[in-house]
Design a protein around this motif. Structure first.
Motif, short mmCIF file in Angstrom:
data_model
loop_
_atom_site.label_atom_id
_atom_site.label_comp_id
_atom_site.label_asym_id
_atom_site.label_seq_id
_atom_site.Cartn_x
_atom_site.Cartn_y
_atom_site.Cartn_z
N SER A 140 0.81 -1.22 0.00
CA SER A 140 0.00 0.00 0.00
C SER A 140 0.85 1.27 0.00
CB SER A 140 -0.93 0.00 1.22
OG SER A 140 -1.78 -1.11 1.19
N SER A 141 1.96 1.24 0.70
CA SER A 141 2.82 2.42 0.75
C SER A 141 3.37 2.77 -0.63
CB SER A 141 3.98 2.20 1.73
OG SER A 141 4.72 1.03 1.37
N TYR A 142 3.59 1.75 -1.47
CA TYR A 142 4.08 1.99 -2.82
C TYR A 142 2.93 2.33 -3.76
CZ TYR A 142 6.66 1.22 -7.20
OH TYR A 142 7.24 1.37 -8.44
N LEU A 143 1.78 1.73 -3.54
CA LEU A 143 0.62 2.02 -4.36
C LEU A 143 0.28 3.51 -4.33
CD1 LEU A 143 -1.74 1.13 -6.12
CD2 LEU A 143 -2.97 0.47 -4.03
N ARG A 144 0.47 4.14 -3.19
CA ARG A 144 0.20 5.59 -3.10
C ARG A 144 1.00 6.37 -4.13
NH1 ARG A 144 1.13 4.52 2.51
NH2 ARG A 144 -0.83 4.37 3.66
N THR A 145 2.24 5.96 -4.36
CA THR A 145 3.09 6.72 -5.30
C THR A 145 2.71 6.45 -6.75
OG1 THR A 145 4.83 5.02 -5.55
CG2 THR A 145 4.98 6.48 -3.62
N LEU A 146 2.01 5.33 -7.00
CA LEU A 146 1.63 4.97 -8.37
C LEU A 146 0.29 5.57 -8.80
CD1 LEU A 146 2.58 1.18 -8.42
CD2 LEU A 146 3.93 3.09 -9.29
N LEU A 147 -0.53 5.96 -7.85
CA LEU A 147 -1.89 6.40 -8.17
C LEU A 147 -1.93 7.58 -9.15
CD1 LEU A 147 -3.73 5.95 -4.77
CD2 LEU A 147 -3.97 4.58 -6.83
N PRO A 148 -1.03 8.58 -9.04
CA PRO A 148 -1.08 9.65 -10.05
C PRO A 148 -0.86 9.14 -11.47
CG PRO A 148 0.21 10.34 -8.14
CD PRO A 148 -0.06 8.87 -7.97
N MET A 149 -0.04 8.12 -11.64
CA MET A 149 0.18 7.54 -12.96
C MET A 149 -1.09 6.80 -13.42
SD MET A 149 3.13 4.88 -14.28
CE MET A 149 2.70 3.59 -13.09
N PHE A 150 -1.73 6.07 -12.53
CA PHE A 150 -2.96 5.38 -12.89
C PHE A 150 -4.03 6.37 -13.35
CE2 PHE A 150 -2.14 1.72 -9.64
CZ PHE A 150 -1.10 1.27 -10.42
N GLU A 151 -4.09 7.49 -12.68
CA GLU A 151 -5.13 8.47 -12.97
C GLU A 151 -4.97 9.08 -14.36
OE1 GLU A 151 -7.21 12.26 -10.68
OE2 GLU A 151 -5.13 11.73 -10.24
N ARG A 152 -3.71 9.29 -14.77
CA ARG A 152 -3.46 10.00 -16.03
C ARG A 152 -3.11 9.07 -17.19
NH1 ARG A 152 -2.32 12.72 -11.66
NH2 ARG A 152 -2.71 14.95 -11.51
N HIS A 153 -2.60 7.87 -16.86
CA HIS A 153 -2.25 6.91 -17.91
C HIS A 153 -3.29 5.81 -17.88
CE1 HIS A 153 0.39 4.92 -20.75
NE2 HIS A 153 0.36 3.82 -20.02
N PHE A 154 -4.52 6.15 -18.29
CA PHE A 154 -5.64 5.29 -17.99
C PHE A 154 -5.75 4.06 -18.87
CE2 PHE A 154 -7.20 8.81 -20.62
CZ PHE A 154 -7.70 8.14 -21.71
N THR A 155 -5.01 3.97 -19.99
CA THR A 155 -5.07 2.73 -20.76
C THR A 155 -4.41 1.59 -20.00
OG1 THR A 155 -2.94 2.95 -21.93
CG2 THR A 155 -4.87 4.06 -22.91
N GLY A 156 -3.42 1.90 -19.18
CA GLY A 156 -2.70 0.87 -18.44
C GLY A 156 -1.64 0.17 -19.26
N TRP A 157 -1.64 0.37 -20.59
CA TRP A 157 -0.66 -0.30 -21.45
C TRP A 157 0.74 0.25 -21.15
CZ3 TRP A 157 -0.96 -2.94 -26.60
CH2 TRP A 157 -2.11 -3.73 -26.69
N GLY A 158 1.67 -0.67 -20.93
CA GLY A 158 3.05 -0.27 -20.67
C GLY A 158 3.35 -0.05 -19.20
N THR A 159 2.32 0.12 -18.38
CA THR A 159 2.54 0.31 -16.95
C THR A 159 3.31 -0.86 -16.36
OG1 THR A 159 0.49 1.58 -16.76
CG2 THR A 159 1.40 0.68 -14.74
N ASP A 160 2.96 -2.08 -16.80
CA ASP A 160 3.63 -3.26 -16.25
C ASP A 160 5.07 -3.41 -16.74
OD1 ASP A 160 2.77 -3.85 -18.81
OD2 ASP A 160 1.34 -5.40 -18.18
N MET A 161 5.46 -2.60 -17.73
CA MET A 161 6.86 -2.61 -18.19
C MET A 161 7.75 -1.73 -17.31
SD MET A 161 6.79 -4.56 -20.91
CE MET A 161 8.33 -4.17 -21.73
N ILE A 162 7.14 -0.89 -16.47
CA ILE A 162 7.95 0.06 -15.70
C ILE A 162 7.73 0.01 -14.20
CG2 ILE A 162 8.07 1.67 -17.66
CD1 ILE A 162 6.01 3.43 -16.17
#
Length: 327
Positions: A140-162
């Motif tokens: 959860s502590s790391y998920l907090r830092t990822l949420l801004p990316m989820f919000e703006r990169h909404f396709t999700g494609w490529g997220t799992d590459m980084i």
């Protein structure tokens, strides 16, 4: 478990065995038209008709207490077959090995994009730079830092590459857990989200290209670089890759993507000798990119480096401010 579910969701299979005492709670973030299908979670359901990642970001904005109440949060898709006892084990292993990210391994019956996530016999877990976005368990502590990316990169494609390499000191923090199986039942590129992409004229492959170009030290390859065998013995990069390659060769014939599975086995074999000293490092954002603006990864090495150095336009195309409901 915060599950993004529709009318044909398989989440019922996850809680079917009532003899298992679960170490996790289920909450449904639903896009189902028939709301009666989404009433069997442990927490009240939330109905959101956007796409997966922006819906998840909105969910935690509305319920930030979840990030404090739970040490790990899993974000599964609704087309996965899993059992309650296996999900218990995934959370237990994440805690035992102090993983920041983990995912179950895919069974040979699964529809898959990348053979690296196939379940490998003999392993408990393999440390990997790639974890699929369909069922990732995140601290959860790391998920907090990822949420801004989820919000703006909404396709999700490529997220799992980084995302396994955005954290500080990422080595040995992300793993494919072979001891825990899951089956992906839906053919690739057939979910309702792809209708949304087409309607909004979004090219997910362009999203991947832009995302990878946002970091100047991305390895551009998927690596496993260590792991634990079923007997608890830790193995290094060389042995992990050799065992992984042999395992892929053995299952390639029966895999949904036989040729891709065989090729990944060849790649593992080559990297056993050519990348012996490889360990992942925190990705470093290129100045001016969307990821740099969001503060993803390490700060740019050269603050004056612009987007042109990354081979992407100085201004990224504007994305729609509203997202069409999932069909």
């Amino acid at each position: 478990m915060l599950a993004r579910v529709g009318d044909n969701s398989l989440h019922h299979s996850w809680i079917a065995d009532k003899t298992v005492t679960r170490n996790w709670d289920l909450q449904l973030n639903a896009y189902a038209k028939d709301r009666s299908h989404c009433q069997d979670g442990d927490l009240p359901p939330v109905f959101d008709y956007g796409t997966k990642w922006d819906s998840i970001a909105r969910h935690f904005k509305a319920h930030p207490e979840l990030l404090h109440r739970y040490e790990y949060i899993m974000l599964p898709d609704d087309d996965l077959l899993m059992e309650a006892s296996d999900i218990n084990r995934l959370f237990d292993i994440a805690v035992e090995y102090d993983l920041t990210m983990a995912q179950p391994a895919m069974t040979i019956e699964s529809y898959m994009s990348h053979a690296i996530v196939l379940r490998m016999p003999g392993f408990r877990l393999r440390y990997s730079t790639f974890l699929e976005s369909m069922a990732c368990c995140i601290k959860s502590s790391y998920l907090r830092t990822l949420l801004p990316m989820f919000e703006r990169h909404f396709t999700g494609w490529g997220t799992d590459m980084i995302w396994t390499m955005l954290m500080k000191d990422p080595a040995y923090r992300a793993a494919i857990v072979d001891e825990v199986p899951m089956t992906h039942t839906r053919p690739l590129y057939s979910g309702p989200i792809y209708n949304t992409f087409a309607k909004d004229k979004i090219d997910p492959k362009e999203e991947v290209r832009e995302l990878l170009a946002s970091f100047d030290n991305h390895p551009l390859r998927m690596h496993v670089y260590g792991g634990y065998l079923g007997n608890g013995r830790m193995v290094g990069a060389f042995e992990t890759r050799i065992r992984n390659a042999v395992g892929l060769f053995m299952v390639a014939k029966n895999a949904k993507l036989s040729w891709n599975t065989f090729r990944m086995g060849c790649a593992m074999l080559i990297r056993a000798f050519t990348s012996m000293g490889y360990l992942p490092e925190q990705l470093r954002a290129v100045a001016g990119t969307k990821m740099a603006v969001l503060g993803m990864g390490a700060p740019p090495r050269n603050p004056d480096m612009g987007l042109a150095a990354a081979g992407i336009p100085l201004r990224a195309p504007e994305r729609p401010t509203s997202i069409s409901p999932v069909a």
